[in-house]
Scaffold this motif. Structure first.
Motif: not given
Length: 464
Positions: A28-45
């Motif tokens: 849940a925490k990992a997915f929450s960070l994923w959402d935050s990251m993509t909303r800020k325009g960052f691309v996960p590696n």
């Protein structure tokens, strides 16, 4: 490299935390960070993507994992082999076989080779849904037919996934529609045996011969083991007989376990028939057969027949090694065949060995039970002469037996010898012997015996 993907340095902590939370199961925490990251325009590696997909699969959120995969499929992240394998495995568990097959194709297109467990999952799930024809096509596409190593891995994988019924269904399809080589036939027979489908295993065995594929030693061994394990001991014995007639040598362990089990199953005549085939083959097999038959008869408590086999072995100079002979002494004594045990003691001594105290005491205990006082005395003397201490129980019984038979001089001499050898004679035995000596007028012997007790080497400590 990060700039080429449109990422800035600010994405690094996001990726690191996603990977870390995923690995410890805090999805849940990992997915929450994923959402935050993509909303800020960052691309996960790639690392964050693969870690999160795997974590979602492990906690049973397969739909969410697959959606994430589809979202990123056309993006900058590339699934690795582990991500594909995890998705395929859990899609198969959810019976989403078409999606799993699609991912399997993607996995191979990306240059990765699927593991045995991966294609086993897909093929097993396909069979489970009743799509055996489709599963067979997959086996062909993956080039598994007539590749014994890959087929073995496939069926081992199906076994680990508890899909032996599915494996059996697929095997029937493969056998029916394909020209197979010998290693592949062996794999198929082995798999049928492991799934306890012995009827099909026998059918494949018969069919391969009809198609001109000659079974080798490995084929026979696989089917013999399968039949034996499945309780078809007579069928296994017939097959070993066929092996021998065809000039093939069974494994020693196969012969031994089969003959022993035939004896235990009250099929001694069949065990002896198999043994006769071994005798005709060669001397080494004959020796293995003798030992197996001897052990089998003893385990079946057919001591007289075992004694006959032992005598035949002795005549042919095929007695087993010393440790086996010593073990046989105990076994024969346990079954009441004391003469066989005594003769084996003679054999062991001829080989230049003396058994230990436990073996002598076993013989001593059993010989005296037969009423052979002189034989017991001879055995006891032999023990004392080679420095072994007889057990107190049989020694006491022998002294009392001589007293009861009126052989008081023998009883007296034996008692003194036992005391001097450190064997404990209890107060009851001392009193009984003294009473007999005084009543019979052997006063001198009685007095000397008392002196031995008081001044002799009697330790007062019993032996086990």
């Amino acid at each position: 490299m990060m700039s080429e993907r449109g990422c800035t340095m600010h994405s690094f902590p996001f990726n690191l935390l996603i990977v870390s939370f995923s690995r410890i199961g805090k999805v849940a925490k990992a997915f929450s960070l994923w959402d935050s990251m993509t909303r800020k325009g960052f691309v996960p590696n790639d690392f964050a993507f693969n870690a999160l997909v795997s974590a979602l699969c492990k906690v049973g959120q397969v739909d969410r994992a697959f959606e994430l995969y589809k979202e990123m499929e056309d993006g900058v992240c590339t699934p690795d082999k582990q991500t594909y394998s995890q998705l395929i495995k859990y899609l198969c568990k959810a019976e989403r076989v078409d999606d799993a097959i699609g991912l399997l194709a993607k996995l191979m297109e990306s240059g990765h080779h699927p593991s045995a467990m991966t294609y086993s999952s897909v093929i097993g799930a396909t069979c489970k849904l009743g799509k055996v024809d489709h599963a067979y096509e997959l086996v062909q596409e993956l080039a598994l037919i007539n590749n014994a190593t890959k087929l073995t891995l496939l069926f081992e994988g199906l076994s680990k996934l508890d899909m032996l019924d599915e494996a059996s269904t697929l095997l029937q399809k493969i056998v029916k529609n394909t020209v197979l080589d010998l290693p592949t036939y062996n794999v198929l027979i082995d798999t049928f045996c492991k799934s306890n489908n012995l009827k099909e295993a026998r059918c494949v065995f018969s069919e391969m011969a009809e198609k001109g594929c000659v079974p080798d030693k490995g084929t026979y061994e696989i089917l013999v083991r399968g039949l034996h394990k499945g309780g078809k001991v007579l069928g296994a014995a017939r097959l070993v007989g066929q092996m021998l007639r065809n000039g093939l040598r069974p494994e020693d362990s196969t012969i031994t376990s089969l003959i022993e089990d035939l004896c235990m199953s009250d099929e001694v005549h069949k065990a002896k028939r198999l043994f006769l085939l071994l005798k005709r083959k060669d001397s080494e097999l004959m020796q293995i057969g003798y030992r197996a038959l001897l052990d089998g008869l003893l385990k079946a408590e057919r001591a007289e027949e075992a004694h006959d086999v032992l005598n035949e072995m002795r005549e042919r100079n095929l007695l087993p090694a010393v440790p086996i002979c010593i073990a046989l002494i105990h076994h024969f004594c346990h079954l009441g065949e004391v003469n066989a045990g005594k003769q084996l003691l003679v054999d062991v001594k001829k080989m230049g060995y003396f058994p230990g105290v436990a073996t002598y005491n076993t013989l001593l205990h059993n010989v005296i039970r037969t009423g052979d006082l002189n034989g017991t005395l001879s055995l006891l003397d032999e023990m004392i002469n080679i420095g072994l201490r007889p057990r107190a129980g049989p020694s006491k019984l022998l002294v009392l037996s001589f007293c009861g038979a009126g052989e008081l001089s023998q009883a007296y001499e034996l008692a003194v010898k036992l005391i001097n050898s450190g064997v404990y004679l209890d107060a009851e035995l001392q009193k009984t012997l003294l009473d007999h000596l005084f009543r019979s007028g052997k006063v001198d012997e009685a007095c000397k015996f008392r002196e031995n007790i008081i001044f002799g080497s009697h330790s007062g400590v019993g032996t086990a």
